[in-house]
Design an enzyme around this catalytic site. Sequence first.
Site, short mmCIF file in Angstrom:
data_model
loop_
_atom_site.label_atom_id
_atom_site.label_comp_id
_atom_site.label_asym_id
_atom_site.label_seq_id
_atom_site.Cartn_x
_atom_site.Cartn_y
_atom_site.Cartn_z
N GLU A 87 0.83 -1.20 0.00
CA GLU A 87 0.00 0.00 0.00
C GLU A 87 0.87 1.26 0.00
OE1 GLU A 87 -3.41 -0.38 2.67
OE2 GLU A 87 -2.71 1.47 3.61
N GLY A 217 3.88 45.84 3.90
CA GLY A 217 4.37 45.21 5.12
C GLY A 217 5.87 45.30 5.22
N MET A 218 6.39 44.97 6.39
CA MET A 218 7.84 45.05 6.63
C MET A 218 8.56 43.93 5.88
SD MET A 218 8.22 43.50 10.49
CE MET A 218 9.99 43.69 10.42
N GLY A 220 10.48 40.64 5.03
CA GLY A 220 10.41 39.30 5.60
C GLY A 220 9.04 38.90 6.07
N GLY A 222 6.41 38.29 4.29
CA GLY A 222 5.73 37.34 3.41
C GLY A 222 4.95 37.98 2.29
N LYS A 223 5.29 39.22 1.93
CA LYS A 223 4.56 39.91 0.85
C LYS A 223 4.71 39.18 -0.49
CE LYS A 223 6.75 43.80 1.38
NZ LYS A 223 7.64 43.36 2.47
#
Length: 1074
Positions: A87, A217-218, A220, A222-223
């Site tokens: 499996e 956003g700042m 780092g 995640g933009k």
Amino acid sequence: MASSSSSSTLMMHHVFLSFRGEDTRLNFTSHLLEALKSEGLDVFFDEEKLEKGEQLSQALSRAIAVSNISIIVLSADYASSKSCLVELSDIMIRKRSHGHTVIPIFYHVDPSNVRKIGGSFETSFEEHESKQPTDTVQPWKFAFAEIGTLKGWHIEGGKFDRPETEYIKDVVEYVIKKLTNIGFESASEELVGIEYQKNAILKLIKQKDCRVIGLWGMGGQGKTTLAEAVYKKFYSEFESRWFLQNESLRKEFLSKLLDSNVDIGTPSIGSTLTQERLNKKKVLVLDDVDDSDQIDYMGVQYFGSGSKTIITSRDRQVLESGGADGTIHEVKGLNEIDSLQLFSTFAFKQLNPAVGFQDLCRRFVKYTQGNPLALKVLGSDLNKRSKSYWESKVEKLKDCPPEKKISEALKSSYDGLDLVEQNIFLDIACFFKGEPMERTKLILSGCYKGAECGINKLVDKCLINVSTSYWRYSTIWTSGIFGDAISMHDTLEEMGKDIVCQESKTLGKCSRLWNLKHVKEVLKYNKETDRIQGIKVDMSRMGNLLFQPSVFESMINLRCIFFYCPRSWLMKEDEDYKKLNTYQDDIISLLDELRYLRWDYYPFKSLSSSFNPKNLVGLELKYGNMEQLWNEVHHDLVHLREIDLFSCKNLKKIPNLLGALNLERLDCDNCESLVELPSLAHLTSVKILRLGGCRSLKKFPEIPNNFDELDLSETGIKEVPDFIEHLDRLQWLTLTNSMVKDVSSNISKLKSLKELELSGCPIVKFPTVDVRSPSLRFKSLRLMHMDRCKSLKLLSELPPYLLDLNIKNLYQFDSLGDDCYDVFWMLFCNCFNLNQESTNNIEANAMLKIRSLAKEWAARYGTEYESDYPPSLICCFPGNKISTNKFKYQSMNSSLSLKIAPNGGGGSRFLVFVICLVYNNLHASDPIGTTDLTHCRSITHVVFTCEYQLTATDGGNGGGGYEKLESEIYLSSFSEPVKCQDYHVFFLSATDMVKEDQNYEEASFEFDIRYCIFEDDVDMKVERCGVHVFYVDAESDTVATDGTDDTDATEKRHAGNKEALDMMVKKGMEDLKD
């Protein structure tokens, strides 16, 4: 050329649950099953799903194939069960072939014992090996070890571990997130915690009046990851789309978006026509914008109704000025749960903190304030570290002010590197971000011992990444990046550059220079420069600069010089672009310690006679003014790997390269004055030699036998000599627009040749060789282009293994042999002198090819291809008639209906449709006002659409009675336009024209041909159409026809080559799968 289908695989189960019943059936697994079901998920659980009488293996295999996700509960006794291993092996095969999602849960077992098959698992496999054949057990071991490398949950148990109910809650939440995102390709390694924000942005995009969306956003935060996730979720809805990470690529972007060359030398968009064409475009992502002018330069204000532009920036004012006022989304940090999961992924290679580290993990998460970059970098640094190291690190961060905790967390990872690793990090931050990985390794290996290990260490610590951009050109090298490239987060780049700036307040005392103002000051005023190790400057951004010839003499540590122009500027050949020069018309002094020299528009006639290139790894002097490189014979060139002298118009000769034993690449393209080359036969490491455009070069070069690539296009070479047969590793040979008239028949003996370009040559006859078996003739050749070979009159036989044959505009073409086999593209456009025998051979070979492919396509029915376009075949030749021997069903317009032959055998079978269309370019409607498309259109962007309906007997096919399908085949992969004049016949088929028979009795078809230019579709009139049906038996793979096809006779006529044909089909399908 490609085709696409509208069909998709129907999934019956959300989750397939794999477990060892005796271990977990009555505890963990039953609780997990109940939790999944309580969320409304359909879970395949063998005791409930298997119907009485079904064989276990067949039922499980089917269930895995129609499940979105597999969860494997790996318990202590899992590997002792043969059925569990079978499996698992099936699940992992599907993961490798179809990207199936697999989630392991290590229940009371050590993941390292799974990876290494240690502990009790070793004993289990020893028992299997004593009872089963080795070739049976080996795939089980491979699958078992492979799943040990995947990220999942590690449930250790014991009083220090979390309750199992908490783990189950985490698993269920994770599964729901994955299922919500089904069909969406990951934009980065981990997309933890962005689902809510992604959905919020997608809601904005759906608003009609929302054209520009800002992500703020700042660094780092995640933009970019969020923008990429959103982009990949909806970009397929638009024909024109772009994800742009480099504003300097404006010209390339506009040219690609408008599907034509655009030359804009001013900040404004320019012509009204360009503005109007942009008005039709749809979607764009501008990443990391720091100036609102950049948005204007890209023409965003001209994008029309329905267009969507996403812009990321750290500066809210930039977004407001750029048109995103009112639609700005603040990208926030991750919450504690998502932060813990992301941090654990990198710190422990699993989705939860290890036992005994939970409190420390929460403290680190608190300090990073949910910043994804800091979580990844910190987690990677702490991976496999002792608990005391963790405690020391967290204490160091505790004393930092809150506003500096993130930057200090990142800096602490840099501080943990050794000296070589730190230098490599700074070099990448200042010079190599975005550059090809292999060449970066090459240069840095010349500067540091163990550079490759150092680069790998930076990757492991998440200080750099290895990636491939959507569409991006290297700033240092002119070729496009199609392989691995080095990427680094902007925040880490800024940190690295800041570290260099802190070295000294005196410019010449900093180790690296990249700032334009600083470079100009150092060169012009010759300041103290003894610590400088590298200089990089974009010369397109500076004015002319004069400096002393001795400016580099004091730079005793200088290793790398990058005086470059962007790709869009490198086509300029005016004196204005030769920016750097000395006060005297002299040769610049260079130091022997130099490892890499890149100097576009090099202004001097040669390199300094005092310079010894003994340490050089790479030399690039594109568009240089040299007449020669150096006078001396340098025997110590052992480090030299690449020489690039592209478009050095005055270069007359290449020096003796006896000492360059490790040279891999020599590029002299467009060196128009180059008369001779030294013998290169001793340079056994050379893989690539480019001499395209060397019009003064008359003699075929003496080269070693181990060449991969040889470009002799647009040279004065007239003959390909007999010794060509010794180049047994040659894969690409380009002779386009050269003076070659005579090609030795020995070329057919090349064992590795894949691509042969002979377009535009005055060649009279294609070389042949008298051998019995076609397998000895052009064994590996897959692509051959012979466009515009106007002297070519005889093509008595063709290479038998081709996938791409392009022969067009051969107005004097007389004869074609009948050896044209395994060809996915068979284009004989404008070959109007083809005699009837040649046309018959083209038709017969096309049908024979499709007949053979029908077996392969039917055998792989339901396969999801990694490419956007599944395999297909196009054959084109002049004519206005459809053969009645090939196509029983015909119509004088664009539609027809036919009866499906009854399935007399009763077993399963497949229908494979082949279509034939006739169209005339002169009947196309032209929105520009020209009726003759010969002068302004090409079939480079022709789309063939087939809409068809299959009607079943007795309301079959699930009770609906009929099924509607669509196939599109694109002819769009040629670099040069293919202008099709007058009537042409097309044979077409594709894998999405293969259908499993559901007792269908009738099929109706509607055909359309259109030429796509920008977003306008120019309809082409279908004059005639025809359809042929192949019936493939699912059990025996035999192929029957609709009764009028003469393919059987053709197959007998080609019986001598049947074995080769089967090899071709098999090889062709393998290549497409790869």
